[in-house]
Each structure stands twice: as C-alpha cells, then as structure tokens.
Design a protein around this motif. Sequence first.
Motif, short mmCIF file in Angstrom:
data_model
loop_
_atom_site.label_atom_id
_atom_site.label_comp_id
_atom_site.label_asym_id
_atom_site.label_seq_id
_atom_site.Cartn_x
_atom_site.Cartn_y
_atom_site.Cartn_z
N GLY A 101 0.78 -1.23 0.00
CA GLY A 101 0.00 0.00 0.00
C GLY A 101 0.81 1.27 0.00
N GLY A 102 2.14 1.22 0.00
CA GLY A 102 2.94 2.44 -0.01
C GLY A 102 4.05 2.29 -1.01
N ALA A 103 4.58 3.42 -1.48
CA ALA A 103 5.64 3.37 -2.48
C ALA A 103 7.00 3.29 -1.81
CB ALA A 103 5.58 4.61 -3.36
N GLU A 148 -12.56 19.16 0.94
CA GLU A 148 -12.38 20.59 1.13
C GLU A 148 -13.57 21.40 0.61
OE1 GLU A 148 -9.90 22.04 2.88
OE2 GLU A 148 -9.26 19.98 3.32
N MET A 149 -14.41 20.80 -0.23
CA MET A 149 -15.62 21.46 -0.69
C MET A 149 -16.82 21.03 0.15
SD MET A 149 -15.16 21.80 -4.84
CE MET A 149 -14.82 20.05 -5.16
N LEU A 150 -16.53 20.69 1.43
CA LEU A 150 -17.54 20.36 2.44
C LEU A 150 -18.30 19.08 2.14
CD1 LEU A 150 -18.97 23.82 3.55
CD2 LEU A 150 -17.14 22.46 4.57
N GLY A 151 -17.70 18.19 1.38
CA GLY A 151 -18.30 16.89 1.14
C GLY A 151 -17.97 15.93 2.26
N PRO A 152 -18.38 14.67 2.12
CA PRO A 152 -18.11 13.67 3.15
C PRO A 152 -16.65 13.26 3.17
CG PRO A 152 -19.06 12.61 1.24
CD PRO A 152 -19.10 14.09 0.97
N GLN A 153 -16.24 12.59 4.22
CA GLN A 153 -14.91 12.02 4.27
C GLN A 153 -14.81 10.87 3.27
OE1 GLN A 153 -14.51 10.97 8.40
NE2 GLN A 153 -13.63 12.94 8.95
N ILE A 154 -13.68 10.81 2.57
CA ILE A 154 -13.47 9.80 1.54
C ILE A 154 -12.24 8.97 1.92
CG2 ILE A 154 -13.12 9.36 -0.91
CD1 ILE A 154 -15.74 10.82 -0.28
N PRO A 155 -12.42 7.74 2.40
CA PRO A 155 -11.27 6.89 2.72
C PRO A 155 -10.39 6.66 1.49
CG PRO A 155 -13.27 6.00 3.68
CD PRO A 155 -13.70 7.10 2.74
N TYR A 156 -9.09 6.66 1.72
CA TYR A 156 -8.11 6.59 0.63
C TYR A 156 -7.04 5.57 0.98
CZ TYR A 156 -4.05 8.15 -2.18
OH TYR A 156 -2.95 8.21 -3.01
N ARG A 157 -6.62 4.80 0.00
CA ARG A 157 -5.45 3.95 0.19
C ARG A 157 -4.55 4.06 -1.03
NH1 ARG A 157 -7.58 -2.37 -0.19
NH2 ARG A 157 -9.24 -2.04 -1.74
N PRO A 158 -3.25 4.16 -0.82
CA PRO A 158 -2.28 4.26 -1.90
C PRO A 158 -1.91 2.89 -2.43
CG PRO A 158 -1.14 4.39 0.17
CD PRO A 158 -2.61 4.26 0.50
N GLY A 159 -1.22 2.88 -3.55
CA GLY A 159 -0.77 1.61 -4.12
C GLY A 159 -0.91 1.53 -5.62
N ARG A 160 -1.19 2.66 -6.27
CA ARG A 160 -1.35 2.66 -7.72
C ARG A 160 0.00 2.82 -8.40
NH1 ARG A 160 -4.96 5.15 -4.94
NH2 ARG A 160 -7.19 4.72 -5.21
N GLN A 161 0.18 2.15 -9.50
CA GLN A 161 1.42 2.24 -10.26
C GLN A 161 1.19 2.97 -11.57
OE1 GLN A 161 3.79 -1.34 -10.59
NE2 GLN A 161 2.61 -2.35 -8.99
N ASP A 162 2.12 3.82 -11.94
CA ASP A 162 2.04 4.52 -13.21
C ASP A 162 2.38 3.58 -14.36
OD1 ASP A 162 1.37 6.79 -11.87
OD2 ASP A 162 3.40 7.62 -11.88
N LYS A 163 1.70 3.75 -15.49
CA LYS A 163 1.94 2.95 -16.69
C LYS A 163 2.39 3.86 -17.82
CE LYS A 163 -1.60 -0.45 -15.42
NZ LYS A 163 -2.87 -1.10 -15.81
N ASP A 164 2.88 3.25 -18.89
CA ASP A 164 3.31 4.04 -20.04
C ASP A 164 2.19 4.12 -21.07
OD1 ASP A 164 3.30 1.61 -21.42
OD2 ASP A 164 5.48 1.34 -21.25
N GLU A 169 -10.94 3.15 -6.88
CA GLU A 169 -10.11 1.95 -6.72
C GLU A 169 -10.28 0.95 -7.85
OE1 GLU A 169 -10.71 0.34 -2.80
OE2 GLU A 169 -9.69 2.03 -1.83
N LEU A 170 -11.04 1.31 -8.88
CA LEU A 170 -11.24 0.38 -10.00
C LEU A 170 -9.91 0.07 -10.68
CD1 LEU A 170 -14.46 1.82 -11.71
CD2 LEU A 170 -14.27 -0.22 -10.27
N GLY A 171 -9.66 -1.22 -10.86
CA GLY A 171 -8.47 -1.67 -11.59
C GLY A 171 -7.18 -1.65 -10.81
N VAL A 172 -7.25 -1.42 -9.49
CA VAL A 172 -6.02 -1.33 -8.69
C VAL A 172 -5.81 -2.64 -7.91
CG1 VAL A 172 -4.73 -0.01 -7.00
CG2 VAL A 172 -6.46 1.13 -8.41
N PRO A 173 -4.70 -3.34 -8.13
CA PRO A 173 -4.43 -4.59 -7.42
C PRO A 173 -3.77 -4.32 -6.06
CG PRO A 173 -2.71 -4.23 -9.04
CD PRO A 173 -3.70 -3.07 -9.18
N PHE A 174 -4.54 -3.79 -5.13
CA PHE A 174 -3.98 -3.49 -3.81
C PHE A 174 -3.51 -4.77 -3.13
CE2 PHE A 174 -7.04 0.04 -4.38
CZ PHE A 174 -6.18 1.12 -4.20
N PRO A 175 -2.34 -4.73 -2.52
CA PRO A 175 -1.90 -5.88 -1.72
C PRO A 175 -2.88 -6.13 -0.58
CG PRO A 175 -0.07 -4.39 -2.13
CD PRO A 175 -1.31 -3.67 -2.57
#
Length: 356
Positions: free
Chosen positions: A61-63, A184-200, A338-344
């Motif tokens: 989940g982290g780089a 920041e635009m006063l919306g709800p909290q959005i849970p986030y997890r890292p782990g995406r890889q850049d592609k060419d 999170e669509l298409g992300v193979p999170f560990p």
Amino acid sequence: MASATRTFTRALRTSARPAFSAAPRVAFRQGGRRFYSSEAPSKTSSSVGIWAAAGGALVAGGAYWFYQNGSSSATPKVFTPKFEDYQAVYNEIASRLEENDSWDDGSYGPVLLRLAWHASGTYDKETGTGGSNGATMRFAPESDHGANAGLKAARDFLEPVKAKFPWITYSDLWILGGVCAIQEMLGPQIPYRPGRQDKDVAGCTPDGRLPDGSRGHDHLRDIFYRMGFNDQEIVALAGAHALGRCHPDRSGFSGPWTFSPTVLTNDYYKLLLEEKWQWKKWNGPKQYEDKKTKSLMMLPADMALVQDKKFKEWVQKYAADNDLFFKDFSAVIVKLFELGVPFPEGTERWVFKTLQ
C-alpha cells in the motif's frame, strides 16, 4: 458572490469532522437562497461532468522510493511513505485550491475531482483494463479524448505537488487530489489507500469509455454497468454534478448544475425534481436550462435520471436526505477511485484531516 461563498465556506470548516456530519453544512444550507446553497454565481467554474513518470515499486500500500544520498556511488536509500507523508501531500493540494481567484469560481476543486473521476472511469471489468491504476491520461491519445478536454489544467495544477513530493505516483496523486477536492468542498470524508502504479502509453484506453452527456438512460447503464456499478450507484455518482460547470470550449455545453458549484450538497437532486426545465435556445448542443433564472443547466443524461423510473426513485431519496447521499456517495466514489487497482492484501484505508 463567489468570493463571499468561499470565505463563508472556509469559516464553517472544523478541525475534526466526523464522517457525514452535517452541522456545518446545515448552517450553510440554511443561510442560502431559495432553499438552495447560494445565489447564482456570476463567474464560471471548472467542469466536473461525470458524463460529459515514474513512480516506485508499490508494496503493501505504499511506495518504496529509492534515491541517492550525495554522490552517485552512495548506497541508495529507501523511503517508505506513511500516513503523515500522504497527509502532507493532501495539505499541499488543499492549501492551493483557492489560490487563483480568476480560475472559474475561484476553486480548482471541481476540475481536480473531474480528473480523478475520468482517470478511474475508463475501467472495463471484463478485460480488467483502464481504471485509476496507470495515470495514462498523461499520454496521447487518451489525453486528447473529447471527454478529457480541459483536464490539462488539473494535471498542470498538480505538477508542482509532484515535484515537491517526487515519491508519490501520478496515479495516487490524481486520486488524492480528487479526495482532497471533495472533502475541502464540504463533502463527506473519503477513505483513501495508496498503491497505484504509473503505466506508459501502452496502457492508454480507447476513446468512448466515459459517459456522453448528450445520451439517455440506456447509454448510462451501458457505460456504468461495464465498470461494475448498479442503478443506485449510478445515481449516487451523478451527485458530483453539484460541483463545477461545463464550458463551451471543452465539452461544448455551458453552465453550472447548481447555485453553489464549489460546495457539495444534495442540491443537484433537489433541482432536478423541483425546478422547471426547458430546452436552452442557443447555437450549442442540446441542453436544458432552468425556466426561472436561465442560469442553471442540465444535460440530457441528467434529465434521464428523472425520466427513468428506477433512477428517479434514488433521485427522490437523495433529494430528501443529504446524509444518505453523503453516505452512499462516499462509498461509491471510493469504489470508483479503486477500480483496476491490485492493492496488496491488508492495505489500509486512511481518512485525511481537512485543512484548517
């Protein structure tokens, strides 16, 4: 009016908002106009229309980011970012959202959300291609797709952030920008997890995977079912149209959906049901305008949500209950991002504190 709205919005922020809490937002809505959040703005805002490069190896989940310390012969160091490192990136984005009063309604929030949305909405569940894992909109032809017109501004806005925090991938940065924009635009909290890889460039998706605002309910189902969403989720995602506006030189359409295009509320659904809508008489593509002020717009794809019986049931529920909308919107936007992300396995989701 736009400047006053932003100042009032900032004053309503608190240091520790519980998820989906409505106290500051209720105060904002009660201070509004015609039962909506604010007066019609006089300036233009960025479109968030849901219709209309190197990273590092990603582990747990982290780089893991390798860098040289001193001379080229030095042993590479390994930096594993933690929650507080991503919070620092969030803070950097949040601190700059309203740095340019001449940009649309004075906030880059809507266009950052649109970037995150369009980077994610290319996912195809049958082939496993597309989605937020790749940031392939950096390359042509994807950057030139009609649905992505105008998003260079969002990508350019985030470049200084990438330069300051070079360890974060573009893929994670773009989604973090969308999360920051919503909160920041006063919306709800959005849970986030890292782990995406850049592609060419080889990872670019074909044109036509994003919704077309000129189409109806059959098109919406074709597009969103391909991603794996159901009717309720389609309507919940559409609530993002409370933010931003369309531009004739980008999507071809013109105008905001609501009177408060930099504050997330359920006004989009209320307006769909309560306003009288008529075809706009102009030289652009077919779109609707509100009969009373002629300052708001709806696309044919928006009107499809009240013309289709199953969609309309959810429009009515969200119009009646902002807390329900926030709860469902948070859940479905996390799914989209999170669509298409193979999170560990075991990758933790984080909730970031909003800027004070």
